[in-house]
Structures are given as C-alpha cells and as structure tokens.
Scaffold this motif. Structure first.
Motif, PDB file in Angstrom:
ATOM      1  N   ILE A 110       0.840  -1.207   0.000  1.00 16.76           N
ATOM      2  CA  ILE A 110       0.000   0.000   0.000  1.00 16.76           C
ATOM      3  C   ILE A 110       0.872   1.253   0.000  1.00 16.76           C
ATOM      4  O   ILE A 110       0.628   2.216  -0.737  1.00 16.76           O
ATOM      5  CB  ILE A 110      -0.943   0.001   1.220  1.00 16.76           C
ATOM      6  CG1 ILE A 110      -2.011  -1.085   1.062  1.00 16.76           C
ATOM      7  CG2 ILE A 110      -1.616   1.363   1.377  1.00 16.76           C
ATOM      8  CD1 ILE A 110      -2.927  -1.216   2.262  1.00 16.76           C
ATOM      9  N   ALA A 111       1.921   1.236   0.833  1.00 13.72           N
ATOM     10  CA  ALA A 111       2.824   2.386   0.893  1.00 13.72           C
ATOM     11  C   ALA A 111       3.491   2.610  -0.460  1.00 13.72           C
ATOM     12  O   ALA A 111       3.609   3.759  -0.932  1.00 13.72           O
ATOM     13  CB  ALA A 111       3.875   2.165   1.983  1.00 13.72           C
ATOM     14  N   LEU A 112       3.927   1.544  -1.110  1.00 14.56           N
ATOM     15  CA  LEU A 112       4.563   1.675  -2.418  1.00 14.56           C
ATOM     16  C   LEU A 112       3.584   2.223  -3.447  1.00 14.56           C
ATOM     17  O   LEU A 112       3.929   3.110  -4.244  1.00 14.56           O
ATOM     18  CB  LEU A 112       5.105   0.315  -2.876  1.00 14.56           C
ATOM     19  CG  LEU A 112       5.715   0.293  -4.281  1.00 14.56           C
ATOM     20  CD1 LEU A 112       6.940   1.192  -4.345  1.00 14.56           C
ATOM     21  CD2 LEU A 112       6.072  -1.137  -4.682  1.00 14.56           C
ATOM     22  N   ALA A 113       2.358   1.699  -3.441  1.00 13.63           N
ATOM     23  CA  ALA A 113       1.357   2.161  -4.399  1.00 13.63           C
ATOM     24  C   ALA A 113       1.068   3.647  -4.205  1.00 13.63           C
ATOM     25  O   ALA A 113       0.922   4.405  -5.186  1.00 13.63           O
ATOM     26  CB  ALA A 113       0.077   1.345  -4.256  1.00 13.63           C
ATOM     27  N   ASP A 114       0.988   4.096  -2.949  1.00 13.19           N
ATOM     28  CA  ASP A 114       0.758   5.524  -2.669  1.00 13.19           C
ATOM     29  C   ASP A 114       1.853   6.379  -3.301  1.00 13.19           C
ATOM     30  O   ASP A 114       1.584   7.411  -3.938  1.00 13.19           O
ATOM     31  CB  ASP A 114       0.730   5.767  -1.157  1.00 13.19           C
ATOM     32  CG  ASP A 114      -0.560   5.266  -0.510  1.00 13.19           C
ATOM     33  OD1 ASP A 114      -1.519   4.987  -1.265  1.00 13.19           O
ATOM     34  OD2 ASP A 114      -0.590   5.148   0.727  1.00 13.19           O
ATOM     35  N   ILE A 115       3.090   5.953  -3.112  1.00 10.41           N
ATOM     36  CA  ILE A 115       4.223   6.733  -3.615  1.00 10.41           C
ATOM     37  C   ILE A 115       4.237   6.729  -5.133  1.00 10.41           C
ATOM     38  O   ILE A 115       4.448   7.775  -5.779  1.00 10.41           O
ATOM     39  CB  ILE A 115       5.537   6.176  -3.042  1.00 10.41           C
ATOM     40  CG1 ILE A 115       5.590   6.412  -1.531  1.00 10.41           C
ATOM     41  CG2 ILE A 115       6.744   6.806  -3.725  1.00 10.41           C
ATOM     42  CD1 ILE A 115       6.749   5.733  -0.838  1.00 10.41           C
ATOM     43  N   VAL A 116       4.043   5.567  -5.756  1.00 11.56           N
ATOM     44  CA  VAL A 116       4.082   5.464  -7.216  1.00 11.56           C
ATOM     45  C   VAL A 116       3.003   6.329  -7.849  1.00 11.56           C
ATOM     46  O   VAL A 116       3.263   7.110  -8.786  1.00 11.56           O
ATOM     47  CB  VAL A 116       3.919   3.999  -7.651  1.00 11.56           C
ATOM     48  CG1 VAL A 116       3.705   3.912  -9.162  1.00 11.56           C
ATOM     49  CG2 VAL A 116       5.149   3.183  -7.264  1.00 11.56           C
ATOM     50  N   LEU A 117       1.772   6.210  -7.364  1.00 11.98           N
ATOM     51  CA  LEU A 117       0.665   6.951  -7.971  1.00 11.98           C
ATOM     52  C   LEU A 117       0.784   8.454  -7.714  1.00 11.98           C
ATOM     53  O   LEU A 117       0.473   9.269  -8.600  1.00 11.98           O
ATOM     54  CB  LEU A 117      -0.663   6.423  -7.447  1.00 11.98           C
ATOM     55  CG  LEU A 117      -0.972   4.969  -7.867  1.00 11.98           C
ATOM     56  CD1 LEU A 117      -2.295   4.509  -7.262  1.00 11.98           C
ATOM     57  CD2 LEU A 117      -1.013   4.840  -9.386  1.00 11.98           C
ATOM     58  N   ALA A 118       1.243   8.822  -6.511  1.00  4.67           N
ATOM     59  CA  ALA A 118       1.415  10.253  -6.228  1.00  4.67           C
ATOM     60  C   ALA A 118       2.507  10.838  -7.118  1.00  4.67           C
ATOM     61  O   ALA A 118       2.360  11.964  -7.644  1.00  4.67           O
ATOM     62  CB  ALA A 118       1.770  10.445  -4.753  1.00  4.67           C
ATOM     63  N   ASP A 119       3.572  10.085  -7.322  1.00  5.41           N
ATOM     64  CA  ASP A 119       4.660  10.564  -8.174  1.00  5.41           C
ATOM     65  C   ASP A 119       4.194  10.656  -9.623  1.00  5.41           C
ATOM     66  O   ASP A 119       4.495  11.648 -10.324  1.00  5.41           O
ATOM     67  CB  ASP A 119       5.852   9.611  -8.071  1.00  5.41           C
ATOM     68  CG  ASP A 119       7.090  10.155  -8.764  1.00  5.41           C
ATOM     69  OD1 ASP A 119       7.867  10.861  -8.111  1.00  5.41           O
ATOM     70  OD2 ASP A 119       7.251   9.880  -9.970  1.00  5.41           O
ATOM     71  N   ALA A 120       3.466   9.641 -10.099  1.00  4.21           N
ATOM     72  CA  ALA A 120       2.972   9.661 -11.481  1.00  4.21           C
ATOM     73  C   ALA A 120       1.995  10.813 -11.689  1.00  4.21           C
ATOM     74  O   ALA A 120       2.003  11.481 -12.738  1.00  4.21           O
ATOM     75  CB  ALA A 120       2.313   8.326 -11.813  1.00  4.21           C
ATOM     76  N   LEU A 121       1.161  11.060 -10.696  1.00  5.32           N
ATOM     77  CA  LEU A 121       0.203  12.163 -10.803  1.00  5.32           C
ATOM     78  C   LEU A 121       0.933  13.500 -10.907  1.00  5.32           C
ATOM     79  O   LEU A 121       0.567  14.368 -11.713  1.00  5.32           O
ATOM     80  CB  LEU A 121      -0.717  12.157  -9.585  1.00  5.32           C
ATOM     81  CG  LEU A 121      -1.749  13.291  -9.507  1.00  5.32           C
ATOM     82  CD1 LEU A 121      -2.695  13.229 -10.707  1.00  5.32           C
ATOM     83  CD2 LEU A 121      -2.535  13.201  -8.195  1.00  5.32           C
ATOM     84  N   GLU A 122       1.989  13.640 -10.117  1.00  2.00           N
ATOM     85  CA  GLU A 122       2.764  14.881 -10.166  1.00  2.00           C
ATOM     86  C   GLU A 122       3.447  15.052 -11.523  1.00  2.00           C
ATOM     87  O   GLU A 122       3.470  16.142 -12.090  1.00  2.00           O
ATOM     88  CB  GLU A 122       3.813  14.869  -9.051  1.00  2.00           C
ATOM     89  CG  GLU A 122       4.661  16.141  -9.006  1.00  2.00           C
ATOM     90  CD  GLU A 122       5.674  16.111  -7.881  1.00  2.00           C
ATOM     91  OE1 GLU A 122       6.558  16.988  -7.858  1.00  2.00           O
ATOM     92  OE2 GLU A 122       5.595  15.200  -7.031  1.00  2.00           O
ATOM     93  N   GLN A 123       3.986  13.964 -12.056  1.00  2.00           N
ATOM     94  CA  GLN A 123       4.699  14.039 -13.331  1.00  2.00           C
ATOM     95  C   GLN A 123       3.746  14.302 -14.496  1.00  2.00           C
ATOM     96  O   GLN A 123       4.119  14.958 -15.475  1.00  2.00           O
ATOM     97  CB  GLN A 123       5.471  12.731 -13.583  1.00  2.00           C
ATOM     98  CG  GLN A 123       6.570  12.454 -12.576  1.00  2.00           C
ATOM     99  CD  GLN A 123       7.624  13.547 -12.557  1.00  2.00           C
ATOM    100  OE1 GLN A 123       8.117  13.952 -13.618  1.00  2.00           O
ATOM    101  NE2 GLN A 123       7.959  14.040 -11.366  1.00  2.00           N
ATOM    102  N   MET A 124       2.531  13.803 -14.406  1.00  2.00           N
ATOM    103  CA  MET A 124       1.572  13.919 -15.509  1.00  2.00           C
ATOM    104  C   MET A 124       0.604  15.078 -15.346  1.00  2.00           C
ATOM    105  O   MET A 124      -0.286  15.264 -16.173  1.00  2.00           O
ATOM    106  CB  MET A 124       0.773  12.613 -15.630  1.00  2.00           C
ATOM    107  CG  MET A 124       1.590  11.410 -16.084  1.00  2.00           C
ATOM    108  SD  MET A 124       2.279  11.630 -17.735  1.00  2.00           S
ATOM    109  CE  MET A 124       0.780  11.785 -18.705  1.00  2.00           C
ATOM    110  N   CYS A 125       0.782  15.835 -14.287  1.00  2.00           N
ATOM    111  CA  CYS A 125      -0.161  16.911 -14.003  1.00  2.00           C
ATOM    112  C   CYS A 125      -0.260  17.869 -15.207  1.00  2.00           C
ATOM    113  O   CYS A 125       0.743  18.423 -15.675  1.00  2.00           O
ATOM    114  CB  CYS A 125       0.277  17.679 -12.762  1.00  2.00           C
ATOM    115  SG  CYS A 125      -0.876  18.981 -12.270  1.00  2.00           S
ATOM    116  N   GLY A 126      -1.467  18.061 -15.692  1.00  2.00           N
ATOM    117  CA  GLY A 126      -1.709  18.967 -16.809  1.00  2.00           C
ATOM    118  C   GLY A 126      -1.386  18.394 -18.163  1.00  2.00           C
ATOM    119  O   GLY A 126      -1.573  19.073 -19.182  1.00  2.00           O
ATOM    120  N   GLN A 127      -0.899  17.156 -18.208  1.00  2.00           N
ATOM    121  CA  GLN A 127      -0.551  16.546 -19.486  1.00  2.00           C
ATOM    122  C   GLN A 127      -1.792  15.923 -20.132  1.00  2.00           C
ATOM    123  O   GLN A 127      -2.727  15.524 -19.447  1.00  2.00           O
ATOM    124  CB  GLN A 127       0.518  15.460 -19.283  1.00  2.00           C
ATOM    125  CG  GLN A 127       1.823  15.956 -18.702  1.00  2.00           C
ATOM    126  CD  GLN A 127       2.557  16.885 -19.649  1.00  2.00           C
ATOM    127  OE1 GLN A 127       2.565  16.677 -20.864  1.00  2.00           O
ATOM    128  NE2 GLN A 127       3.154  17.934 -19.100  1.00  2.00           N
TER     129      GLN A 127
END
Length: 358
Positions: free
Chosen positions: A95-112
């Motif tokens: 769960i902790a890993l999934a939180d980090i991966v998705l939060a990071d992906a969301l930040e990288q893709m923000c506005g894309q």
C-alpha cells in the motif's frame, strides 16, 4: 486527440522508468521514518526496497507487453536473501509503495494530455503485479506455518517413541527375559513348566513385537524417498522361514505425493507382516502399480487363508483401512477358504494431488 492504447502504455512505462529510482528512494525514506519495529531493522528495509524494485520492474514489463491472464502466470521468483514476513506486513508495504508510485505519477503527468488514462494504466499494472506477489507471499507464509506444525508433530512423535522404548520397552523386555530364564531353569531340572508361565512369556513376546511396530510407526515421520527401498529394508529384517517373498514396484513414484507414499508403505508393510506371521504360505507377493491417476497395491499369499468377517475387528486390519481412508483410498481383503489371502489398496492420485500437492 485520442491517443492509441499502445502509445498510452509506452508513455506510462516511460514515466515509471524515469521515476523508478526517485520512487525507491522515497519508499526507503518512508520505511525508515516508520514508527514501528521495521525502522529498527536495516535488513528488513533493504529487503522491502529490493522487493519494491522488483514490483516496479514487473509493472514496467506489464506496461511494455500485453496484459497477461493472472491464472496463466507462474508464481513470481523470490530472492534467495528475501526476508519472509507476515502477509499483513507485506500488504502494508505494498500500500505504501502504491501511494508513492501513484502520487509521483500524478505529479509528473499533471496537466498533461491523457493524464487519467496514463494513471489508470500505471495503477492497473501495479495492481496486477502486487496482487500476484501478495498471493505468493501468503502461500509461502501458510506453507511455513504448516511446516512448523509438521516439525512439532515430528518432535512429539519422536518423544513418545523414545519414552515407549526407554521405559515400557525396557520393562517388557526384562519381564520376558526373566520368564524365559525361569522356563529354561525348570526344563534343566526336568520339572514341568507351569502353563501359565508359558502363556505369560508368549504374551510378553507379542507385546514386545507390537511395541516395536508402534515405535517404528511413530518414528516414520519423514517422507520415504523411495517405496522400493523402504520395502527392501523392511524385508531384510523379516524372518520368513521357508516362505519366499517378492516385491515389485511398477511406475514412477514421483507421481505420488510423499504423504500418500508413507501411508501406502505402512499398509503394505502391515499386510506383509500379517502374511508372514499367519498365512503359513509358500509364496507372498507384493505388487505396487503406479499410474498418473491411480496407485494400486496388492499383497497376496498362497497360505491357509482366514475368514475376513472375523478379522475386521483386529487392530492391524482396522489400522490399514483407516490409513487407506486417510488418503482417499479404499482397502479390500479377499480370502477364499484355504486358497490364500489378497489385500488390495487403491488410491486415486488425481483427487489426492489436488488436495495434498507435491
């Protein structure tokens, strides 16, 4: 503009690959900052991080290839130095890993463009790989618990066997030797031996024999390895007089789960022992035929025979039937007057394999 699914998967894979090391660094920091015992165990943090890297790489492989059917996917490999953990702890780590991966992906893709679609693909790939890993972890943990139970049973059986041998066995043997010596002394003085002494000696002799069998059964707590060798070892200890003994194993023993092979050996051994002791036979033959779907063992003699109806209450016959039933098999005893006896054990291996496994 609508982008094709293959292009979206490539984009998701590129984002995850580019951010893999930062994600793992963030994951390690989160583990180190945890307030439970995990923070104090560097080896656990290293193991968690290594497994997280494996999960991310597997998610990348999932994104770069066609989605696989979970039912056709083999269990994932496990690092030799991986630390086995309770499934609950593994789930928390995932769960902790999934939180980090998705939060990071969301930040990288923000506005894309196609942000939601890319995030969904990353989440789907990560979910598939983590669920597979969690299932494997749970299976290994359950197997470990079952092994601990089995080892405890082995230790308990060994303790009982030692106590029977050292205490009861010693006393019975001493009583038997004293009665035997008394009987010999009477014979040397040309005095009649009291029939009650003879009966007591014979009863003690039988008791010592049954005790040895019980101790041997208790100590048979590890898989045989080879039914053929086990039967050969047993026959080497049997006094057969003028009786000829033949054993034959046909088929591949690897088709039989070890637990079943143990029970088969015990049934065949008991049938052979009964035949040697009571049949007064010229020939006793044991044949075990093994196919992928069935094991069939037959012990037949050309001795005096007996009435099966009067023998079913015997402890040996009852034990054989119980062992057969324990592995889903059936036992049949056939005796025709003075034409010998046949004991047949049949075990369906497909049904056993589905429940026991190898």
């Amino acid at each position: 503009m609508v982008v094709g699914n293959d292009a979206l998967r490539r984009t998701a894979a590129e984002v995850l690959e580019r951010r893999r090391q930062p994600i793992l660094a963030a994951y390690r920091q989160r583990l180190a900052a945890a307030s439970d015992d995990l923070a104090a165990a560097a080896d656990l943090i290293d193991s968690y991080t290594t497994q997280a890297d494996v999960l991310v790489r597997e998610a990348l492989a999932e994104l770069r290839g066609a989605p696989t059917d979970p039912l056709s996917t083999p269990p994932p490999t496990v690092c030799a130095d991986a630390v086995e953990l309770h499934p609950r702890e593994c789930f928390r780590a995932v769960i902790a890993l999934a939180d980090i991966v998705l939060a990071d992906a969301l930040e990288q893709m923000c506005g894309q463009p196609n942000q939601s679609a890319v995030l969904a693909l990353v989440a789907d790939a990560l979910t598939r790989t983590t669920l597979t890993r969690l299932l494997d972890s749970s299976s290994r943990y359950a197997a470990g618990l079952m092994n601990e139970v089995h080892q405890a049973q082995i230790a308990e059986r060994s303790l009982i066997a030692r106590e029977l041998h050292d205490r009861l066995g010693h006393s019975l043997s001493a009583a038997y030797r004293n009665l035997e010596a008394h009987e010999l002394a009477q014979e040397r003085r040309n005095e009649d031996v009291d029939r009650r002494v003879v009966i007591a000696r014979e009863s003690l002799h039988d008791a010592v024999g049954y005790l040895r069998v019980l101790i041997a059964d208790l100590r048979l707590s590890q898989p045989l390895g080879s039914l053929d060798e086990a039967l050969a070892n047993f026959l080497s200890t049997v006094e057969t007089g003028g009786t000829r003994l033949h054993t034959e194993i046909n088929g591949d023993e690897s088709w039989v789960p070890p637990e079943v092979l143990d029970e088969v050996f015990l049934v065949v051994r008991e049938a052979l022992r009964n035949a040697v002791a009571h049949a007064d036979a010229r020939v006793i033959r044991a044949v075990v035929d093994i196919t992928p779907h069935e094991l069939r063992a037959t012990v037949a003699d050309d001795g005096v025979g007996f009435d099966p109806a009067t023998a079913r209450d015997g402890s040996g016959m009852r034990a054989m039937a119980e062992r057969a039933a324990a592995v889903g098999g059936r036992l049949a005893v056939r005796a025709a007057g003075r034409q010998g006896v046949s004991v047949e054990l049949v075990v369906p291996l497909l049904a056993v394999g589905a429940g026991v496994g190898r």
